[in-house]
Write an enzyme that holds these catalytic residues in place. Structure first.
Site, PDB file in Angstrom:
ATOM      1  N   HIS A 127       6.831   3.504 -52.546  1.00  0.00           N
ATOM      2  CA  HIS A 127       7.858   3.937 -51.602  1.00  0.00           C
ATOM      3  C   HIS A 127       8.953   2.859 -51.598  1.00  0.00           C
ATOM      4  O   HIS A 127       8.649   1.682 -51.821  1.00  0.00           O
ATOM      5  CB  HIS A 127       7.210   4.035 -50.213  1.00  0.00           C
ATOM      6  CG  HIS A 127       8.076   4.619 -49.151  1.00  0.00           C
ATOM      7  ND1 HIS A 127       9.052   3.897 -48.511  1.00  0.00           N
ATOM      8  CD2 HIS A 127       8.106   5.858 -48.605  1.00  0.00           C
ATOM      9  CE1 HIS A 127       9.638   4.666 -47.606  1.00  0.00           C
ATOM     10  NE2 HIS A 127       9.085   5.862 -47.645  1.00  0.00           N
ATOM     11  N   ASP A 204       0.373  -1.600 -49.225  1.00  0.00           N
ATOM     12  CA  ASP A 204       1.104  -0.669 -48.366  1.00  0.00           C
ATOM     13  C   ASP A 204       0.110   0.427 -47.973  1.00  0.00           C
ATOM     14  O   ASP A 204      -0.258   1.273 -48.794  1.00  0.00           O
ATOM     15  CB  ASP A 204       2.291  -0.103 -49.150  1.00  0.00           C
ATOM     16  CG  ASP A 204       3.028   0.991 -48.389  1.00  0.00           C
ATOM     17  OD1 ASP A 204       2.514   1.449 -47.352  1.00  0.00           O
ATOM     18  OD2 ASP A 204       4.112   1.396 -48.850  1.00  0.00           O
ATOM     19  N   GLN A 207      -0.009   5.352 -45.976  1.00  0.00           N
ATOM     20  CA  GLN A 207      -0.626   6.674 -46.177  1.00  0.00           C
ATOM     21  C   GLN A 207      -2.145   6.603 -46.280  1.00  0.00           C
ATOM     22  O   GLN A 207      -2.784   7.639 -46.480  1.00  0.00           O
ATOM     23  CB  GLN A 207      -0.049   7.345 -47.439  1.00  0.00           C
ATOM     24  CG  GLN A 207       1.440   7.581 -47.401  1.00  0.00           C
ATOM     25  CD  GLN A 207       1.883   8.660 -46.411  1.00  0.00           C
ATOM     26  OE1 GLN A 207       1.064   9.367 -45.824  1.00  0.00           O
ATOM     27  NE2 GLN A 207       3.180   8.774 -46.213  1.00  0.00           N
ATOM     28  N   LYS A 230       2.259   7.651 -38.259  1.00  0.00           N
ATOM     29  CA  LYS A 230       1.608   8.542 -39.232  1.00  0.00           C
ATOM     30  C   LYS A 230       0.130   8.738 -38.902  1.00  0.00           C
ATOM     31  O   LYS A 230      -0.587   9.423 -39.613  1.00  0.00           O
ATOM     32  CB  LYS A 230       1.736   7.959 -40.644  1.00  0.00           C
ATOM     33  CG  LYS A 230       3.175   7.908 -41.166  1.00  0.00           C
ATOM     34  CD  LYS A 230       3.192   7.439 -42.581  1.00  0.00           C
ATOM     35  CE  LYS A 230       4.537   6.944 -43.035  1.00  0.00           C
ATOM     36  NZ  LYS A 230       5.545   7.982 -43.238  1.00  0.00           N
ATOM     37  N   CYS A 369      11.794   9.014 -50.779  1.00  0.00           N
ATOM     38  CA  CYS A 369      11.981   7.547 -50.858  1.00  0.00           C
ATOM     39  C   CYS A 369      11.199   6.952 -52.018  1.00  0.00           C
ATOM     40  O   CYS A 369      10.614   5.855 -51.893  1.00  0.00           O
ATOM     41  CB  CYS A 369      11.589   6.865 -49.546  1.00  0.00           C
ATOM     42  SG  CYS A 369      12.472   7.466 -48.128  1.00  0.00           S
TER      43      CYS A 369
HETATM   44  N1  C6P Z   1       6.833   7.719 -45.855  1.00  0.00           N
HETATM   45  C1  C6P Z   1       7.170  10.096 -46.139  1.00  0.00           C
HETATM   46  O1  C6P Z   1       7.610  11.188 -45.773  1.00  0.00           O
HETATM   47  P1  C6P Z   1       7.939   3.653 -42.176  1.00  0.00           P
HETATM   48  O2  C6P Z   1       9.158   4.522 -42.334  1.00  0.00           O
HETATM   49  O3  C6P Z   1       8.279   2.200 -42.199  1.00  0.00           O
HETATM   50  O4  C6P Z   1       7.065   4.066 -41.039  1.00  0.00           O
HETATM   51  O5  C6P Z   1       7.023   3.947 -43.473  1.00  0.00           O
HETATM   52  C2  C6P Z   1       7.552   3.672 -44.738  1.00  0.00           C
HETATM   53  C3  C6P Z   1       6.575   4.050 -45.793  1.00  0.00           C
HETATM   54  C4  C6P Z   1       6.020   3.053 -46.572  1.00  0.00           C
HETATM   55  N2  C6P Z   1       5.097   3.323 -47.503  1.00  0.00           N
HETATM   56  C5  C6P Z   1       4.670   4.571 -47.731  1.00  0.00           C
HETATM   57  C6  C6P Z   1       3.605   4.814 -48.747  1.00  0.00           C
HETATM   58  C7  C6P Z   1       5.190   5.628 -46.972  1.00  0.00           C
HETATM   59  O6  C6P Z   1       4.763   6.862 -47.180  1.00  0.00           O
HETATM   60  C8  C6P Z   1       6.183   5.365 -45.996  1.00  0.00           C
HETATM   61  C9  C6P Z   1       6.810   6.479 -45.212  1.00  0.00           C
HETATM   62  C10 C6P Z   1       7.340   8.908 -45.216  1.00  0.00           C
HETATM   63  O7  C6P Z   1       6.588   9.955 -47.198  1.00  0.00           O
HETATM   64  C11 C6P Z   1       8.757   8.783 -44.733  1.00  0.00           C
HETATM   65  S1  C6P Z   1       9.887   8.382 -46.027  1.00  0.00           S
END
Ligand code: C6P
Length: 415
Positions: A127, A204, A207, A230, A369
């Site tokens: 991401h 990371d 997910q 999430k 992203c």
């Molecule tokens: N992915 C998706 O729809 P934040 O925005 O900081 O809470 O999470 C960022 C992020 C980082 N790593 C991974 C693997 C992610 O999936 C995400 C967030 C969402 O896939 C929003 S772009």
């Protein structure tokens, strides 16, 4: 609802989520939990209770409601420490989200430890949150960014790891679960290989933490980042776990109130962990709310949630594969969690999402992203349906019907 039932009683679970119980036409079929999950009553009630009955700042007030807020905030830290098996609660740093957690490491540990010629190893399925901070760090320090490639099946090219990991590698930053492909990466063995060359590892877990039981001590990673929103928690609260010695030697990321011990005109000394990394008034209600979300997930049981999601994934793969002109990206369900990502021939993913929305089906469409991953698959966008504990098999049927409808409308319109 309580945790006594196995397998998952999805109707009882759905009763915990007021957004799914709304009398609206068409009813909401929420297949976008990878972007942000829905919130159970337990979390909503905790937020409301804080604001209604003990709203106050923490770590400062010598009065009852402030003390209660501090207590609840620190209790949430302990719950989260237990949830990921952190040795100590002070190794849990509260941030706004995964993105901020990763930026904290890049700016604090990264600035202090990386030099020109050093290498940061990431993967093509990251991401942007686990990519751009490392590009910025590389630009600041002269370090070089290297990539683990992704196979056509959507797995990491791990045979390349031996070649990519050298004494120049100072950091490995990989996602536990891909937000697009759903691929579950073997973070424990990647961490062991990285440590063998002396590199540190950040995972990371945006997910993975919502879906899989995670154990930071078993993985042995140096840092672990995830977001509350999430995993049934509120927005505005994220977590960074770090190994104690690293967190202790790292300089602060943000300066301000709460993170200091003493302040002189020319210099300051800093508070102990975790306060050193929590400058300013934090997201108090959201943190307490995340504690409630963790209680909720523990009660339902990630060991019960995971098989239910696998059933949804298997079924979605099977149904969607029946559609002519569909391309499904990523590995077979047994290698992944949470999401199925696809494109329909001759239809832009945004148009697919628009047609599904007419029938109440909410999915995500776009590059998610992950532009380097999109480039790898030669597309600019995909459609993604993602599942969580409250989804049911009939919702996969609605997705399937909606995709057939999209083909009918959009392909006919274009001739
Ligand atoms: N992915 C998706 O729809 P934040 O925005 O900081 O809470 O999470 C960022 C992020 C980082 N790593 C991974 C693997 C992610 O999936 C995400 C967030 C969402 O896939 C929003 S772009």
């Amino acid at each position: 609802m309580n945790g006594a039932f196995r397998p998952l009683d999805v109707e009882a679970i759905r009763g915990d989520f007021p957004i799914l119980k709304q009398e609206i036409n068409p009813p909401l079929i929420y297949l976008d939990s990878a972007a942000s999950s829905q919130k159970p009553n337990r979390v909503i009630d905790v937020l409301s209770d804080y604001y209604r009955t003990y709203n106050a700042n923490i770590h400062r007030g010598i009065y009852r409601i402030s003390e209660k807020a501090t207590e609840q905030y620190e209790e949430a830290r302990k719950k989260i420490a237990r949830f990921i098996n952190s040795p100590r609660a002070c190794q849990i740093i509260f941030t706004r989200n995964t993105t901020e957690s990763i930026n904290l490491v890049a700016n604090s540990w990264g600035n202090a430890n990386l030099r020109a010629g050093d290498e940061i190893l990431i993967s093509v399925m990251e991401h942007h949150s686990n990519l751009v901070p490392w590009q910025l760090l590389a630009q600041r320090t002269g370090a070089k960014l290297r990539y683990i490639e992704v196979t056509d099946e959507g797995l990491l090219h791990l045979e390349e790891l031996d070649r990519l990991l050298t004494e120049r590698t100072k950091l490995v930053a990989v996602t536990h679960v891909s937000n697009v492909l759903g691929t579950v990466n073997p973070v424990q063995s990647i961490t062991a290989a990285a440590h063998a060359v002396g590199a540190k590892v950040i995972i990371d877990a945006a997910q993975s933490a919502p879906h899989l039981p995670v154990d930071v001590q078993a993985i042995d990673c140096d840092f672990f980042a995830f977001s509350g929103h999430k995993m049934c928690g509120p927005t505005g609260i994220g977590v960074l776990f770090g190994k104690l010695d690293l967190l202790e030697e790292m300089p602060p990321f943000l300066g301000g109130g709460s993170m200091i011990r003493t302040v002189q005109r020319e210099h300051s000394t800093y508070a102990d962990l975790p306060q050193k990394f929590e400058a300013g008034t934090p997201s108090i209600a959201q943190t307490i709310g995340l504690g409630a979300a963790v209680d909720y997930l523990n009660d339902v049981g990630l060991d019960a949630i995971h098989p239910h999601e696998q059933e949804l994934l298997e079924y979605a793969h099977q149904k969607l594969s029946e559609i002519e002109g569909i391309t499904i990206y990523g590995p077979k369900p047994r290698h992944k969690v949470g999401a199925v990502t696809f494109n329909l021939d001759r239809i832009h993913a945004h148009d697919v999402a628009g047609i599904l929305d007419q029938d109440g089906v909410a999915i995500r469409a776009g590059h998610h992203c992950t532009q380097p991953l999109m480039q790898k698959f030669g597309v600019i966008a995909t459609a993604r349906a993602s599942f969580y504990l409250y989804n049911k098999l009939e919702e996969v049927d609605s997705l399937y019907e909606g995709l057939l409808k999209a083909q009918k409308i959009l392909i006919r319109r274009r001739g």
